[in-house]
Scaffold this active site. Structure first.
Site, PDB file in Angstrom:
ATOM      1  N   LEU A 132       9.631 167.192  -6.413  1.00 31.22           N
ATOM      2  CA  LEU A 132       8.270 167.272  -5.908  1.00 31.22           C
ATOM      3  C   LEU A 132       7.478 168.099  -6.905  1.00 31.22           C
ATOM      4  O   LEU A 132       8.014 169.042  -7.499  1.00 31.22           O
ATOM      5  CB  LEU A 132       8.226 167.951  -4.530  1.00 31.22           C
ATOM      6  CG  LEU A 132       8.936 167.257  -3.365  1.00 31.22           C
ATOM      7  CD1 LEU A 132       8.868 168.128  -2.117  1.00 31.22           C
ATOM      8  CD2 LEU A 132       8.319 165.895  -3.087  1.00 31.22           C
ATOM      9  N   ASP A 133       6.209 167.760  -7.094  1.00 29.89           N
ATOM     10  CA  ASP A 133       5.368 168.558  -7.979  1.00 29.89           C
ATOM     11  C   ASP A 133       5.291 169.997  -7.473  1.00 29.89           C
ATOM     12  O   ASP A 133       5.467 170.258  -6.271  1.00 29.89           O
ATOM     13  CB  ASP A 133       3.956 167.972  -8.045  1.00 29.89           C
ATOM     14  CG  ASP A 133       3.925 166.606  -8.707  1.00 29.89           C
ATOM     15  OD1 ASP A 133       4.851 166.303  -9.473  1.00 29.89           O
ATOM     16  OD2 ASP A 133       2.968 165.856  -8.438  1.00 29.89           O
ATOM     17  N   LYS A 134       4.991 170.903  -8.361  1.00 31.50           N
ATOM     18  CA  LYS A 134       4.899 172.324  -8.008  1.00 31.50           C
ATOM     19  C   LYS A 134       4.025 172.559  -6.782  1.00 31.50           C
ATOM     20  O   LYS A 134       4.396 173.290  -5.858  1.00 31.50           O
ATOM     21  CB  LYS A 134       4.339 173.118  -9.205  1.00 31.50           C
ATOM     22  CG  LYS A 134       4.065 174.587  -8.905  1.00 31.50           C
ATOM     23  CD  LYS A 134       3.436 175.295 -10.093  1.00 31.50           C
ATOM     24  CE  LYS A 134       3.088 176.734  -9.752  1.00 31.50           C
ATOM     25  NZ  LYS A 134       2.461 177.436 -10.896  1.00 31.50           N
ATOM     26  N   THR A 136       3.069 170.415  -4.463  1.00 29.07           N
ATOM     27  CA  THR A 136       3.338 169.538  -3.322  1.00 29.07           C
ATOM     28  C   THR A 136       4.399 170.206  -2.460  1.00 29.07           C
ATOM     29  O   THR A 136       5.412 170.679  -2.975  1.00 29.07           O
ATOM     30  CB  THR A 136       3.833 168.158  -3.791  1.00 29.07           C
ATOM     31  OG1 THR A 136       2.807 167.532  -4.559  1.00 29.07           O
ATOM     32  CG2 THR A 136       4.181 167.273  -2.597  1.00 29.07           C
ATOM     33  N   ARG A 231      -0.392 160.580  -6.546  1.00 28.01           N
ATOM     34  CA  ARG A 231      -1.609 161.167  -7.103  1.00 28.01           C
ATOM     35  C   ARG A 231      -2.326 160.176  -8.013  1.00 28.01           C
ATOM     36  O   ARG A 231      -3.554 160.019  -7.943  1.00 28.01           O
ATOM     37  CB  ARG A 231      -1.255 162.452  -7.863  1.00 28.01           C
ATOM     38  CG  ARG A 231      -0.631 163.523  -6.979  1.00 28.01           C
ATOM     39  CD  ARG A 231      -0.014 164.648  -7.791  1.00 28.01           C
ATOM     40  NE  ARG A 231      -1.026 165.382  -8.530  1.00 28.01           N
ATOM     41  CZ  ARG A 231      -0.738 166.316  -9.445  1.00 28.01           C
ATOM     42  NH1 ARG A 231       0.520 166.580  -9.747  1.00 28.01           N
ATOM     43  NH2 ARG A 231      -1.710 166.939 -10.065  1.00 28.01           N
TER      44      ARG A 231
END
Length: 302
Positions: A132-134, A136, A231
């Protein structure tokens, strides 16, 4: 380390001489040591461009490459949703980087996992099979054995792992839909992803949950799992995530400190028992507050 400048380096700059003498280190790393006075020439700190003529004594106090120290256990709290001998499911908070990398060599989910379960040191990437992105939040599964890791990778490749996200986007979407557009590295801005002709096949399904005057709450389901997929796809649709500084847009009426994206649901087959398992993570407080504010605007026209 202690070196003597050989005659064949006469006339070279110090940083150039070091590159010849220590080819196992990168040019940038050697220059960094010189600039930080970790390299002395005959006992004096000199700039990288200082010329050497042979016979000088170079003393070096190297700093370790941060990448070599990245996989260290660190005492970082984890919100563990499920754990057994094969799997570990974590509810990751926004702001926590998943895997060490440039600029984030410590304080990551991987470091926390190694502290919680030291045996993960024997598993590639400490058992992390997706990210997961930082900024998110939400659910992420980790394999605790090599066999479990291989099985989870196969499930991800066959698209049998269900991953659903809640997202708040700019603008009002009229209906549910599907975005099918290939994603690859941005041709100019290399730190970003984009919809590109030669990108990898990517499919995102979205469902409208609530509409507000200037935003929409969506549930997104990943059919594929590309970097920044939700995104990029929603931005391409013309409805970027609220708070997304990379793919979004500025709107003074919709200010949020991160991308409004939360991995709400995760479902898969247990690698050992083959039982169907599913987990749900409630929206974090910041996204709950954002939605309450949007509802107030919808009711009161604030």
């Amino acid at each position: 380390m202690k070196l003597t400048v050989p005659a064949e380096c006469a006339g070279l700059r110090l940083d150039q001489a070091l590159v010849r003498l220590l080819p196992e280190y990168s040019r940038n790393r050697l220059a960094q040591w010189v600039r930080s006075s970790r390299v002395t020439l005959d006992g004096r700190a000199v700039p990288p461009r200082h010329k050497v003529w042979g016979g000088e004594i170079i003393n070096i106090v190297p700093t370790p490459d941060p990448a070599t120290l990245a996989h260290q256990a660190e005492d970082i709290p984890l919100d563990i949703v499920f754990e057994d001998a094969a799997l570990l499911v974590v509810n990751k908070p926004a702001g926590l980087v998943v895997h060490p990398g440039s600029g984030n060599w410590h304080g990551t989910l991987l470091n926390a996992l190694l502290k919680h379960a030291p045996g993960l040191a024997a598993i590639p990437r400490a058992g992390i099979v997706h990210r997961l992105d930082k900024d998110t939040s939400g659910l992420l599964v980790v394999a605790k054995t090599l066999a479990a890791q291989a099985d989870l990778v196969r499930q991800l490749q066959s698209r049998s792992v269900a991953r659903e996200y809640l997202a708040v986007v700019h603008g009002r979407l009229g209906r549910d839909g599907k975005i099918e557009a290939p994603i690859g590295r941005h041709p100019v801005k290399r730190t970003r992803m984009a919809v590109v002709t030669r990108g990898r096949h990517a499919v995102t399904h979205y469902q409208v949950i609530e509409r507000y005057p200037h935003a929409t709450l969506l549930r997104c389901r990943l059919e594929t799992g590309r970097t920044h997929q939700i995104r990029v796809h929603l931005s391409t649709l013309g409805h970027p995530l609220v708070g997304d500084r990379t793919y979004g847009k500025r709107n003074p009426a919709l200010v949020f400190p991160r991308q409004a994206l939360h991995a709400e649901r995760l479902a898969l087959l247990h690698p050992q028992s083959r039982r169907a398992l599913s987990w749900h993570a409630a929206l974090p407080a910041d996204m709950q507050q954002l939605i309450r504010a949007l509802r107030r605007v919808a009711v009161n026209g604030e």
